[in-house]
Enzyme design. Structure first.
Site, PDB file in Angstrom:
ATOM      1  N   HIS A  18     -74.115 -65.019 -34.755  1.00 31.55           N
ATOM      2  CA  HIS A  18     -73.519 -65.519 -33.511  1.00 31.55           C
ATOM      3  C   HIS A  18     -73.567 -67.051 -33.471  1.00 31.55           C
ATOM      4  O   HIS A  18     -72.590 -67.703 -33.099  1.00 31.55           O
ATOM      5  CB  HIS A  18     -74.289 -64.991 -32.296  1.00 31.55           C
ATOM      6  CG  HIS A  18     -74.280 -63.507 -32.112  1.00 31.55           C
ATOM      7  ND1 HIS A  18     -75.427 -62.766 -31.982  1.00 31.55           N
ATOM      8  CD2 HIS A  18     -73.257 -62.622 -32.025  1.00 31.55           C
ATOM      9  CE1 HIS A  18     -75.116 -61.490 -31.817  1.00 31.55           C
ATOM     10  NE2 HIS A  18     -73.801 -61.367 -31.840  1.00 31.55           N
ATOM     11  N   LYS A  42     -75.423 -49.459 -23.968  1.00 28.48           N
ATOM     12  CA  LYS A  42     -75.998 -48.335 -23.217  1.00 28.48           C
ATOM     13  C   LYS A  42     -77.509 -48.463 -23.109  1.00 28.48           C
ATOM     14  O   LYS A  42     -78.076 -48.221 -22.057  1.00 28.48           O
ATOM     15  CB  LYS A  42     -75.604 -47.024 -23.897  1.00 28.48           C
ATOM     16  CG  LYS A  42     -74.263 -46.534 -23.410  1.00 28.48           C
ATOM     17  CD  LYS A  42     -73.987 -45.115 -23.893  1.00 28.48           C
ATOM     18  CE  LYS A  42     -72.522 -44.956 -24.245  1.00 28.48           C
ATOM     19  NZ  LYS A  42     -72.276 -44.688 -25.662  1.00 28.48           N
ATOM     20  N   ARG A  91     -66.749 -59.935 -39.060  1.00 26.16           N
ATOM     21  CA  ARG A  91     -67.657 -59.934 -40.199  1.00 26.16           C
ATOM     22  C   ARG A  91     -66.990 -59.309 -41.414  1.00 26.16           C
ATOM     23  O   ARG A  91     -66.808 -59.894 -42.440  1.00 26.16           O
ATOM     24  CB  ARG A  91     -68.938 -59.174 -39.866  1.00 26.16           C
ATOM     25  CG  ARG A  91     -69.855 -59.957 -38.988  1.00 26.16           C
ATOM     26  CD  ARG A  91     -70.840 -59.073 -38.315  1.00 26.16           C
ATOM     27  NE  ARG A  91     -70.206 -58.276 -37.284  1.00 26.16           N
ATOM     28  CZ  ARG A  91     -70.865 -57.581 -36.397  1.00 26.16           C
ATOM     29  NH1 ARG A  91     -72.170 -57.531 -36.424  1.00 26.16           N
ATOM     30  NH2 ARG A  91     -70.214 -56.910 -35.474  1.00 26.16           N
ATOM     31  N   SER A 129     -76.906 -57.410 -34.637  1.00 29.16           N
ATOM     32  CA  SER A 129     -78.074 -57.282 -33.750  1.00 29.16           C
ATOM     33  C   SER A 129     -78.698 -55.908 -33.919  1.00 29.16           C
ATOM     34  O   SER A 129     -79.915 -55.749 -33.938  1.00 29.16           O
ATOM     35  CB  SER A 129     -77.663 -57.483 -32.295  1.00 29.16           C
ATOM     36  OG  SER A 129     -77.066 -58.735 -32.113  1.00 29.16           O
TER      37      SER A 129
END
Ligand code: ADP
Length: 159
Positions: A18, A42, A91, A129
């Site tokens: 990022h 979620k 990516r 992540s």
């Protein structure tokens, strides 16, 4: 008029991937607003205010960056900020399908908002992540993936 771009995402948490995109984006735009979306994950590891705090710390020495959070549609947030550009990172080919769908959906929702894709340095092109959280859970050293204070924050969550 300032050329403002919005970089939206979950950022749960920020990684060097990022950061790479943010550093490239500030070279092109007057201001880059990194915007953490509510409800996009979620089961997040960090709540939105924690993610914002980590992003602010990670970007404190980069000129032209602002960190914020938002509810609702990206295109509405973009217009509210008087911006016209959404930045997304690409990516690998595997990102393409979802990003393509989202960019075209956003275009349908608003013709005034353009999505621009940026590629990170190849050294970060595999970073996510999600994988970092999994690796941390298995005891991996996260140096090279996230800043030291982010690694600490992840590890204290998983403790
Ligand atoms: P999402 O918004 O899909 O939940 P993230 O918050 O992880 O995903 O990422 C926000 C944006 O940053 C997305 O466009 C994603 O493709 C991009 N991104 C994530 N990791 C990297 C990376 N290592 N290199 C480049 N772009 C990345």
């Amino acid at each position: 008029m300032k050329n403002i771009a919005i970089y939206p995402g979950s950022f749960d948490p920020i990684t060097y991937g990022h950061l790479d995109i943010i550093k490239r984006a500030v070279k092109i735009f007057d201001k880059v607003i990194v915007a953490v979306a509510h409800n996009s994950e979620k089961d997040p590891l960090f709540d939105v205010s924690e993610r914002v705090a980590l992003l602010k710390k990670a970007t404190r020495n980069i000129k032209g960056v602002e960190v914020d959070d938002f509810h609702g549609l990206v295109v509405d947030y973009v217009k509210g900020k008087k911006a016209r550009v959404v930045i997304r990172g690409l990516r690998m080919i595997s990102d393409f399908e979802f990003e393509f769908q989202m960019a075209l959906t956003n275009r349908k929702l608003s013709e005034d908002v353009e999505t621009i894709f940026m590629m990170p340095s190849e050294s970060y092109s595999y970073l996510s992540s999600k994988l970092i959280k999994e690796a941390a859970g298995l005891g991996a050293d996260l140096k090279g993936f996230v800043p030291g204070f982010v690694e600490k924050a992840i590890k204290s969550k998983l403790r």
